[in-house]
Design an enzyme around this catalytic site. Structure first.
Site, PDB file in Angstrom:
ATOM      1  CB  CYS A  87      -0.915   0.006   1.218  1.00 34.35           C
ATOM      2  SG  CYS A  87      -1.950   1.478   1.315  1.00 34.35           S
ATOM      3  CB  CYS A  94      -1.651   5.538   6.093  1.00 34.54           C
ATOM      4  SG  CYS A  94      -3.266   4.940   6.647  1.00 34.54           S
ATOM      5  CB  CYS A  97      -2.440  -1.555   7.362  1.00 37.38           C
ATOM      6  SG  CYS A  97      -4.108  -1.621   6.705  1.00 37.38           S
ATOM      7  CD  GLN A 258     -18.170  -8.597  14.558  1.00 37.65           C
ATOM      8  OE1 GLN A 258     -16.950  -8.545  14.515  1.00 37.65           O
ATOM      9  NE2 GLN A 258     -18.829  -8.511  15.703  1.00 37.65           N
ATOM     10  CE1 TYR A 288     -20.708  -5.537  28.060  1.00 33.79           C
ATOM     11  CE2 TYR A 288     -20.709  -7.929  28.183  1.00 33.79           C
ATOM     12  CZ  TYR A 288     -20.470  -6.700  28.761  1.00 33.79           C
ATOM     13  OH  TYR A 288     -20.001  -6.645  30.060  1.00 33.79           O
ATOM     14  CD  GLU A 307     -25.642  -3.019  22.663  1.00 28.65           C
ATOM     15  OE1 GLU A 307     -25.145  -1.890  22.863  1.00 28.65           O
ATOM     16  OE2 GLU A 307     -24.966  -4.062  22.538  1.00 28.65           O
ATOM     17  CG  ASP A 346     -18.847  -9.418  20.658  1.00 28.71           C
ATOM     18  OD1 ASP A 346     -17.648  -9.214  20.918  1.00 28.71           O
ATOM     19  OD2 ASP A 346     -19.357  -9.215  19.548  1.00 28.71           O
ATOM     20  CB  CYS A 373     -11.729  -7.240  19.853  1.00 25.85           C
ATOM     21  SG  CYS A 373     -12.434  -5.941  20.868  1.00 25.85           S
TER      22      CYS A 373
END
Length: 416
Positions: A87, A94, A97, A258, A288, A307, A346, A373
């Site tokens: 990239c 940037c 990533c 997602q 969640y 939630e 989650d 995560c």
């Protein structure tokens, strides 16, 4: 005939490393995506842009008493997993990533190793040694993201530079799906606002949210709806739809979803494997629960969805209209737990925390499926769930955000 002296001068020897450019060997990647090595003094170096097994010359960016933050100046001995980042925006600075220098095929194993390392170094080291850490599926490495968030620089969509508040306007984004990338390329926005670009990749619907602006301030391709934070705060609603495994889901402007539909399907499949087959009498609590993604697919009768987001709760009521679901708008930590057989949780990146674990345990669920995560938060949650009477039996690591250090981990726990 004597050719005489070679007119080509000998190559210059590589410069000796300076005190701020030492040469180190890289041991492993750690939580947060940095590569860990040690200076000759024994001080820890956390290096951006290196891979396990490499020898690199580094430039020290910040010093602490026992560690330094650094970046790679030169790769002296490269990992076989190293590739040239494709990239051009990454080369310009940037920060989106941070793992493009690793081959896509290697990234899943690198992320699984981060999770295994975090487990091995938990407060009660050794407790999770017998738990298998499986390498799960990955999203397509390019063009997979259905949502991107950034700012504006000179009227153009911009990402932040690495670990900086500075913005970098980008001409394109290699990990953004085509409907999103088109808005990045062609959209024009007022400076000083935050911009979120969202798309239903299987419905073609697109939505741009100007968090601090008004809709008329943006110029976007035809067919893209724009809504401003002013309108949303005044009660105006906006949403798009996505299809996951043939099911149409509504997703509001400020609802979480997602990385894309294929990532959602991979995560649902992993959670389904962890939950197992539910009987007609089994009760499921989806904590969640967001827009109702898991409750829509796990086959539970009369699921409970908890939630706190008003937008997500409104979506879940639409998405689960035929599921006879009980949808509770509440923070999990303030929810009055109901007895259930299975909990799927989650939470946000920070994890369950003490109060979330207390709510999970109070359901008396025989099986808990935890989606994390962040590897460090996962370990903290697993330790607290273990102290509450649960035992981890299986951990699966998914790569839903290729080219970044972000992980998605599905852990299965049983009540002992």
């Amino acid at each position: 005939m004597d050719p005489g002296p070679d007119p080509t001068p000998p190559p210059e020897p590589p410069p000796e490393p300076t005190p701020t450019e030492p040469v180190i060997s890289v041991d492993r990647l750690v939580v947060g995506g940095a590569a860990l090595g040690h200076e000759d003094s024994g001080r820890v170096a956390l290096v951006r842009g290196a891979l396990p097994g490499e020898t690199v010359r580094i430039r020290v960016l910040r010093e602490r008493p026992r560690s330094v933050d650094a970046e790679v100046v030169e790769v002296i001995a490269a990992s076989p997993d190293r590739v040239e980042p494709p990239c051009p925006e990454l080369a310009r600075g940037c920060g989106g990533c941070d793992l493009q220098h690793a081959a896509p095929a290697a990234q899943r194993s690198l992320k699984a190793a981060i999770v295994s390392d975090a487990l091995a170094r938990s407060v009660r080291a050794g407790r999770f040694d017998a738990v298998p850490v499986e390498v799960g599926p990955a999203a397509d490495p390019w063009g997979y993201r259905s949502t991107v968030r950034g700012g504006v620089d000179g009227g153009r969509f911009a990402f932040h530079r690495h670990h900086s508040d500075d913005l970098l306007a980008v001409a394109d984004c290699a990990v953004a799906a085509d409907p999103v990338a088109e808005v990045i390329r062609d959209g024009r926005f007022p400076d000083g606002v935050d911009v979120t670009i969202r798309a239903g990749l299987r419905t073609g619907e697109r939505l741009v949210i100007l968090d601090t602006g008004a809709a008329q301030d943006a110029v976007v391709p035809d067919g893209v709806r724009v809504i401003g934070g002013v309108e949303l705060s005044a009660g105006q609603r906006a949403w798009f739809h996505e299809e996951v495994a043939g099911v149409r889901l509504r997703i509001s402007a400020r609802s979480f979803f997602q990385s894309g539909p294929s990532g959602a399907e991979a995560l649902v499949d992993s959670v389904r494997r962890a939950v197992g087959t539910l009987g007609s009498s089994d009760r499921l609590a989806d904590l969640y629960g967001g827009v109702g993604l898991f409750a829509a697919f796990l086959g539970a009768e009369r699921p409970i969805v908890v939630e706190r987001s008003a937008a997500s709760v409104a979506d879940a009521r639409v998405n689960l209209a035929d599921r006879d679901a009980t949808i509770v708008r509440s923070a999990v930590e303030r929810w009055r737990p109901s007895p259930v057989n299975v909990v799927v949780a989650d939470p946000a990146r920070s994890g369950l925390g003490r109060d979330g674990v207390r709510a999970v345990a109070a359901t008396g669920a025989g099986r808990v499926v935890l989606i994390s995560c962040d590897a460090a938060a996962m370990v903290r949650d697993l330790e607290m769930l273990t102290a509450s009477g649960y035992r981890a039996t299986r951990i699966e690591v998914l790569d839903l955000f290729p080219h970044t250090h972000h992980v998605e981990v599905v852990s299965t726990l049983e009540l002992v």
